[in-house]
Enzyme design. Structure first.
Site, mmCIF file in Angstrom:
data_model
loop_
_atom_site.group_PDB
_atom_site.id
_atom_site.type_symbol
_atom_site.label_atom_id
_atom_site.label_comp_id
_atom_site.label_asym_id
_atom_site.label_seq_id
_atom_site.Cartn_x
_atom_site.Cartn_y
_atom_site.Cartn_z
ATOM 1 N N THR A 42 0.817 -1.208 0.000
ATOM 2 C CA THR A 42 0.000 0.000 0.000
ATOM 3 C C THR A 42 0.855 1.263 0.000
ATOM 4 O O THR A 42 0.390 2.332 -0.369
ATOM 5 C CB THR A 42 -0.921 0.031 1.234
ATOM 6 N N SER A 149 8.592 4.659 5.813
ATOM 7 C CA SER A 149 7.679 5.222 6.798
ATOM 8 C C SER A 149 8.160 4.930 8.229
ATOM 9 O O SER A 149 9.289 5.247 8.585
ATOM 10 C CB SER A 149 6.257 4.698 6.562
ATOM 11 N N ASP A 305 4.356 11.278 7.645
ATOM 12 C CA ASP A 305 3.001 11.142 7.114
ATOM 13 C C ASP A 305 2.033 10.654 8.188
ATOM 14 O O ASP A 305 0.826 10.568 7.941
ATOM 15 C CB ASP A 305 2.968 10.233 5.881
ATOM 16 N N ARG A 306 2.550 10.379 9.390
ATOM 17 C CA ARG A 306 1.696 9.966 10.506
ATOM 18 C C ARG A 306 1.881 10.911 11.685
ATOM 19 O O ARG A 306 2.905 11.569 11.819
ATOM 20 C CB ARG A 306 2.011 8.534 10.947
ATOM 21 N N GLU A 388 -7.233 7.658 8.191
ATOM 22 C CA GLU A 388 -7.066 6.228 8.420
ATOM 23 C C GLU A 388 -6.846 5.967 9.905
ATOM 24 O O GLU A 388 -6.233 6.785 10.605
ATOM 25 C CB GLU A 388 -5.856 5.695 7.658
ATOM 26 N N SER A 390 -4.759 4.236 11.236
ATOM 27 C CA SER A 390 -3.338 4.108 11.543
ATOM 28 C C SER A 390 -2.653 5.464 11.683
ATOM 29 O O SER A 390 -1.448 5.569 11.516
ATOM 30 C CB SER A 390 -2.646 3.290 10.455
#
Length: 542
Positions: A42, A149, A305-306, A388, A390
């Site tokens: 993904t 990531s 990105d998180r 999301e 996550s």
């Protein structure tokens, strides 16, 4: 969970950076071994050089495949490329540049040699493609982000973002992976490489930070005088937080500006590994220790990105809880958004979001796992927020136009400060108010053993094949194998009752399937849902 979870890393936990880099250059993948082939999940191709899953040949072949793909698609504008702080990112970046320059691609690297977060690459692609002077013809831009990531320090990662700025869809990644494996099988004879002596540059950090004022209310944050702590967790956002502080005059402390490819300063994750996951209580244990020092304390993973949100009253927030709070706040404080703009969520995110959406009178847009599904809606403004479970999300600018089409952990971290400044309450206090209004859901993800054949059966399972009509004492109201929002296959099933649901999806890397489950009737009911979920799924795939 290991008893070392949440404890500081020790020397025995650290990678040997030299060994990792040597393996990147020296080991050659054998394409007849599945684990050594290029495989896009993904979020791109990931793996470690130590098990010959992420090596120089992989990156040379994948970059050439991306060049071939963009040529076939008529993409002839610049390619924006950035890398995070993982040890394998720098050599992979060099390999990629050699191939891009060898193919005469106009490639844009960071002007100051800085690390580049995923959202900054997405922002750069969109800024170029939305510039009227660049429209028309084939001069559209795309990008590459060199990052695994939040994965452990021994891993590398490589992902492609096409002109829409978000993660590439399955059609693109399948083609790229297939072409890359062909090139490896051919000994790289069709890969063009050249010394990257001169490439164009782009101020990723400056452009991103300056434009943030169009998506976040910095005036409110500054007026409030709140104390903000931001921990990059040794990742690519390390230079961005100081720039944000200076540009907008915030009381903001970069909690730990250290960059160390071994991540020796981290506390161990639930399984005893070093993993830069800002949503994990174990990985964030050392950050949470400082929660009383700040009104809002945040963390980001290696490519930013998180997000992880820490408040003085509650510590680290569950990502589902924060998403619900962010949605309620944003849809009440962004008058420039379309009145019909939907709320985007993945089908394994909390149903608290469903209840918030109903209370707001907004349409819920539920899609399969993967941020790529939100891209079209964010681009045209029909979906104002996509998130999301996550801890990955993004949302529109104040005027309702697109900001990023990839997850933006910096943005969501800044939003927590805006929420605190404008409402006078922490996001965790606001979540308690949502619980008082809508109920208190219990949510958990567990794994169940499954063979390769069973995982394949689950991935293709039709919801109608499930014979059960009750879930933990409640009538089943939906059996889904396609997402309600876009009718796309979910690669598994979701079963819903009035107060509970579960979703089952096969793991891409282990002999297990994942069971996501939630109940608004408490922890004991959740356990019943989980137990029945396993029975229902096992019966359907056996």
């Amino acid at each position: 969970m290991t008893d070392r979870a949440g404890t500081p890393a020790t020397p025995s936990d650290l990678i040997d950076v030299g060994e990792l880099i040597r393996a990147y250059h020296e080991r050659r993948p054998d394409p007849s071994i599945p684990e050594q082939r290029v495989v896009f999940g993904t979020s791109g191709h990931r793996g470690s050089s130590l098990n010959t899953a992420f090596n120089e040949w992989h990156i040379a072949a994948t970059t050439q495949a991306i060049v071939d793909y963009r040529t076939a698609q008529g993409i002839a504008g610049p390619l924006f490329i950035g890398a995070d702080t993982h040890a394998l990112s720098a050599p992979a970046m060099t390999t990629a540049l050699e191939v891009l320059v060898g193919n005469d691609v106009d490639v844009m690297v960071d002007e100051f040699g800085d690390y580049v977060p995923t959202p900054a690459v997405s922002h750069a692609i969109l800024a170029w493609n939305n510039d009227p002077s660049h429209r028309g013809g084939s001069q559209t831009a795309d990008g590459i982000v060199v990052t695994p990531s939040h994965n452990p320090p021994a891993d590398g990662g490589f992902k492609y973002n096409p002109p829409h700025g978000g993660p590439a869809d399955t059609d693109a990644t399948t083609w790229i992976a297939g072409r890359a494996n062909e090139l490896i099988e051919g000994g790289l004879k069709d890969v063009k490489m050249s010394e990257p002596s001169a490439v164009d540059t782009y101020d990723y950090r400056g452009m991103y930070v300056e434009d943030l004022q169009n998506v976040i209310d910095f005036d409110a944050i500054k007026r409030s005088g709140i104390r903000i702590g931001a921990d990059p967790l040794g990742g690519a956002s390390v230079g961005y937080w100081g720039a944000i502080r200076d540009r907008y005059g915030l009381d903001l402390t970069v909690v730990n500006p250290k960059v160390d490819p071994t991540w020796s300063f981290m506390t161990l994750d639930w399984d005893g590994k070093i993993r830069m996951d800002p949503s994990s209580p174990s990985a964030m244990a050392s950050v949470v220790e400082h929660r009383a020092d700040y009104d809002i304390l945040t963390g980001n993973d290696a490519d930013a990105d998180r997000h992880g949100i820490v408040t003085p009253d509650a510590g680290l927030m569950n990502p589902n809880h924060y998403l619900a709070v962010a949605i309620e706040y944003l849809y009440g404080h962004r008058s420039g958004w379309r009145e019909d703009a939907a709320i985007g969520k993945t089908l394994v995110s909390s149903s608290m979001i469903d209840r918030v959406a109903a209370s707001l009178g907004r349409r819920l847009w539920e899609v399969p796992v993967g941020f790529k599904w939100f891209v079209p809606g964010l681009v045209d403004g029909s979906v104002a927020f996509g998130g999301e479970e996550s801890a990955g999300a993004s949302f529109l600018r104040m005027d309702g136009t697109v900001w990023t089409t990839d997850k933006d952990g910096i943005l969501l971290a800044l939003l927590a400060s805006e929420i605190r400044a404008v409402t006078g309450k922490s996001p965790s206090e606001l979540y308690a108010e949502l619980v008082a209004e809508h109920g208190d859901p219990a949510y958990q993800r567990i794994d169940a053993a499954a063979s390769g054949a069973q995982k394949a059966a689950l991935a293709k399972l039709d919801g109608d094949a499930i014979s059960a009509d009750e879930l933990a004492g409640e009538p089943i109201t939906a059996k889904l194998s396609k997402a309600p929002g876009n009718d796309a296959a979910i690669g598994g099933v979701k079963v819903v009752s009035e107060n509970a649901w579960f979703a089952a999806r096969p793991s891409g890397t282990e002999d297990v399937y994942k069971i996501y489950a939630e109940s608004f009737l408490g922890e004991e009911h959740l356990k019943k849902v989980q137990a029945e979920a396993k029975k229902i799924v096992d019966a359907a795939i056996s």
